[in-house]
Design an enzyme around this catalytic site. Structure first.
Site, short mmCIF file in Angstrom:
data_model
loop_
_atom_site.label_atom_id
_atom_site.label_comp_id
_atom_site.label_asym_id
_atom_site.label_seq_id
_atom_site.Cartn_x
_atom_site.Cartn_y
_atom_site.Cartn_z
N LYS A 115 10.42 4.93 -11.35
CA LYS A 115 10.64 4.65 -9.92
C LYS A 115 11.85 3.74 -9.73
O LYS A 115 12.62 3.93 -8.79
CB LYS A 115 9.44 3.96 -9.30
CG LYS A 115 8.16 4.65 -9.56
CD LYS A 115 7.50 5.19 -8.36
CE LYS A 115 6.97 6.52 -8.71
NZ LYS A 115 6.70 6.74 -10.14
N GLU A 199 6.66 -3.35 -2.41
CA GLU A 199 7.11 -2.68 -1.19
C GLU A 199 6.21 -3.09 -0.05
O GLU A 199 5.04 -3.41 -0.27
CB GLU A 199 6.98 -1.14 -1.36
CG GLU A 199 8.10 -0.49 -2.11
CD GLU A 199 7.94 1.03 -2.22
OE1 GLU A 199 6.93 1.58 -1.74
OE2 GLU A 199 8.84 1.64 -2.80
N HIS A 234 -5.67 10.59 -4.47
CA HIS A 234 -4.34 11.03 -4.95
C HIS A 234 -4.34 12.44 -5.50
O HIS A 234 -3.35 12.89 -6.09
CB HIS A 234 -3.76 10.06 -5.98
CG HIS A 234 -3.65 8.67 -5.43
ND1 HIS A 234 -2.75 8.36 -4.44
CD2 HIS A 234 -4.33 7.54 -5.68
CE1 HIS A 234 -2.90 7.08 -4.12
NE2 HIS A 234 -3.84 6.57 -4.85
N ARG A 291 9.66 19.23 -11.11
CA ARG A 291 9.00 20.45 -11.59
C ARG A 291 8.72 21.37 -10.42
O ARG A 291 8.90 20.99 -9.26
CB ARG A 291 7.65 20.06 -12.22
CG ARG A 291 6.75 19.36 -11.19
CD ARG A 291 5.33 19.15 -11.66
NE ARG A 291 4.49 18.67 -10.56
CZ ARG A 291 4.38 17.41 -10.17
NH1 ARG A 291 5.04 16.45 -10.79
NH2 ARG A 291 3.59 17.09 -9.15
C1 MV4 Z 1 2.89 3.98 -0.65
C2 MV4 Z 1 1.90 3.92 0.35
C3 MV4 Z 1 2.05 3.01 1.35
N1 MV4 Z 1 3.12 2.16 1.36
N2 MV4 Z 1 3.94 3.14 -0.60
C4 MV4 Z 1 0.63 7.07 -3.48
C5 MV4 Z 1 1.17 7.99 -4.52
C6 MV4 Z 1 2.58 7.60 -4.75
N3 MV4 Z 1 3.38 8.78 -4.78
C7 MV4 Z 1 2.94 6.69 -3.64
N4 MV4 Z 1 1.75 6.47 -2.85
C8 MV4 Z 1 1.76 5.67 -1.77
N5 MV4 Z 1 2.83 4.84 -1.66
C9 MV4 Z 1 4.03 2.26 0.38
N6 MV4 Z 1 5.06 1.41 0.41
C10 MV4 Z 1 0.82 4.80 0.27
C11 MV4 Z 1 0.74 5.68 -0.79
C12 MV4 Z 1 -0.42 6.50 -0.79
C13 MV4 Z 1 -0.32 7.89 -0.69
C14 MV4 Z 1 0.90 8.54 -0.62
C15 MV4 Z 1 0.98 9.91 -0.53
C16 MV4 Z 1 -0.19 10.65 -0.49
C17 MV4 Z 1 -1.39 10.05 -0.57
C18 MV4 Z 1 -1.49 8.67 -0.66
C19 MV4 Z 1 -2.73 8.07 -0.73
C20 MV4 Z 1 -2.82 6.72 -0.83
C21 MV4 Z 1 -1.66 5.94 -0.88
#
Ligand code: MV4
Length: 480
Positions: A115, A199, A234, A291
């Site tokens: 990341k 973040e 997730h 991917r």
């Molecule tokens: C976040 C967020 C809220 N705020 N970042 C979860 C998986 C990863 N790809 C990043 N994710 C998240 N990042 C910030 N700054 C909430 C999530 C997140 C989420 C994101 C996409 C799909 C489902 C999710 C479920 C919980 C939290």
């Protein structure tokens, strides 16, 4: 490119082979002892046993797979998703052995696998990012000061994490140090890399991702968005394209941002750029998946493309046959992931035998499937049986067809997420389009599912009774 090896199993192996056959390319399957009788083995022109059931003794053995590829004069390897698909070392190994890896160069995989490296790469491209730090935290006191400036709640993320692994929400300042200590030791344990960053926590986001495709001649296109907010811990369960909340302008802005992300790492092939969308429709870059994704079919249906064909064409050095102006969205597509999991029992894997297994068929119904009737479901791999995909000229039409398709999908012998899918597609929040990543947590419980099934049964019983009474009336007429 005359022959490709598919370093995968199940529905995605078959999906890739289907396009290879269409293009006149021979296919090689690899399989483990658990998959001797699996459909992907029968579907291939040649198949080679590579090891025991556990994936670290078969589908994850990069060296072994390369050896098989060389012995059968394979020109290219398609990794599918999961397994070796985002393994930079494996991509490199292919390159070193003069086998085309159908995917990006190993350097792009490496950058986007971290990341922090990804943030660094896109820095010069003016991509919207969630407020936070863009370097690994070394001094907790400094980090705490930044967190206070951003404002709580904040999120600690592991640089090597992804798909929700290695994340921690910190609600208030007094929890900061202890949560930071935990996050770092967790990251060390899980990924062997303790780099974390912080973040601002976006509390009710939607997960929107953009499909991109790049050739080796500097052309990059985007194929619009997929809405993937309906997920459980997730794990995505329902995906759709297009999203009901994007305006044409926002879609274009996100598409352009995604192309810039691809440019920043000199991307090649199919990739997905993930964004968070907050409730004011601000979007933020999260990460890039290097991917072909599970949910790629919804994009294929609304754009009329074959993404695997495009992957193969750019991998053999062709120029992309499509320009951005050629692409437009037609209709609406939905996907339900059908898992062998019990929605009434905390989604625990439901292993057993597929005593009855009949797929729904019909116009605008697509099932990307990896199983057949009579098979046992191996415990060693992801329990996804298939992807049920429907297409309609409108979202409502696609939803109606999906409900019909679920009701005509016959599975006996195990529990699946089909009833859970029915719950989602009948839910008012889903149907209105007004939902976020908390949908499942907010609305789903086994009780709610049972309640919905009871209502269904009541309606069915009432209809049956009405019909019975009608029939009785008709029968009586000639008797008089
Ligand atoms: C976040 C967020 C809220 N705020 N970042 C979860 C998986 C990863 N790809 C990043 N994710 C998240 N990042 C910030 N700054 C909430 C999530 C997140 C989420 C994101 C996409 C799909 C489902 C999710 C479920 C919980 C939290």
């Amino acid at each position: 490119m005359k022959k490709i090896l598919i370093a995968n199993r199940g529905e995605i192996a078959i999906r890739v082979m289907r396009t290879a056959k269409k293009m006149g390319i021979k296919t090689v399957a690899v399989y483990s002892t658990a998959d001797r009788h699996a459909p992907h083995v029968k579907y291939a022109d040649e198949a080679v046993l590579i090891g025991e059931a556990p994936s670290n003794q078969s589908y994850l053995l990069g060296d072994k797979i390369i050896e098989v590829a060389k012995s059968l004069s394979v020109d290219a390897i398609h990794p599918g998703y999961g397994f070796l698909s985002e393994n930079a070392h494996f991509a490199e190994l292919c390159e070193e052995n003069n086998i085309i890896f159908i995917g990006p160069k190993s350097k792009a995989i490496k950058i986007m696998g971290s990341k922090l490296a990804a943030k660094e790469a896109v820095k010069a491209y003016n991509i919207p990012m969630v407020p936070g730090t863009d370097e690994a935290i070394t001094d907790i006191a400094v980090a705490k000061k930044i967190a206070t400036e951003i404002g709580f709640p904040i999120l600690i993320k592991a640089s090597a994490g992804g798909g929700g692994k290695g994340m921690r929400v910190v609600e208030k300042e007094t929890d900061f140090e202890s949560q930071m200590d935990r996050a770092i030791s967790e990251a060390v344990n899980a990924f062997g890399d303790g780099s974390v960053f912080i973040e601002k926590y976006v509390s009710s986001p939607r997960h929107i991702e953009i499909q991109v495709m790049a050739d080796a001649h500097g052309n990059i296109i985007h194929l619009f968005e997929r809405e993937c907010s309906i997920q459980r811990r997730h794990q995505k369960v329902v995906e759709e394209a297009p999203s009901s909340v994007l305006t044409p302008k926002l879609r274009q802005q996100m598409g352009e941002a995604a192309i810039k992300v691809a440019k920043s790492c000199n991307y090649l092939g199919a990739g997905t750029v993930e964004f968070l969308l907050d409730d004011n429709l601000n979007f933020y870059f999260l990460e890039m998946n290097t991917r072909l994704q599970v949910e790629h079919p919804v994009t294929e249906l609304i754009t009329g493309t074959d993404l695997v064909e495009l992957q193969i064409r750019v991998a053999r050095g062709e120029t992309l046959p499509l320009k951005q102006e050629d692409l437009k969205i037609t209709g609406h597509a939905l996907e339900l992931r059908v898992y062998a999991e019990d929605p009434l029992n905390d989604f625990l894997p439901s292993v057993g035998n597929l005593e009855v297994y009949r797929l729904p068929v019909g116009e605008n119904i697509r099932v990307d499937n990896g199983f057949e009737e009579g098979m046992d479901i191996p415990i060693y791999y992801d329990p996804m049986l298939s992807k049920l995909i429907t297409y309609g000229s409108t979202r409502d039409e696609a939803i109606q067809l999906m409900i019909h398709a679920i009701e005509n999908y016959q599975i006996e012998g195990i529990q699946t997420t089909l009833p859970f899918g029915l719950f989602v597609f009948k839910h008012d929040a889903f149907r209105s389009g007004d939902f976020d990543t908390h949908f499942v947590k907010k609305y789903y419980s086994p009780e709610a599912l049972l309640e919905e099934q009871k209502e269904e049964a009541k309606i069915a019983a009432t209809l049956a009774l009405q019909q019975y009474l009608e029939d009785q009336k008709l029968l009586r007429v000639p008797l008089k």
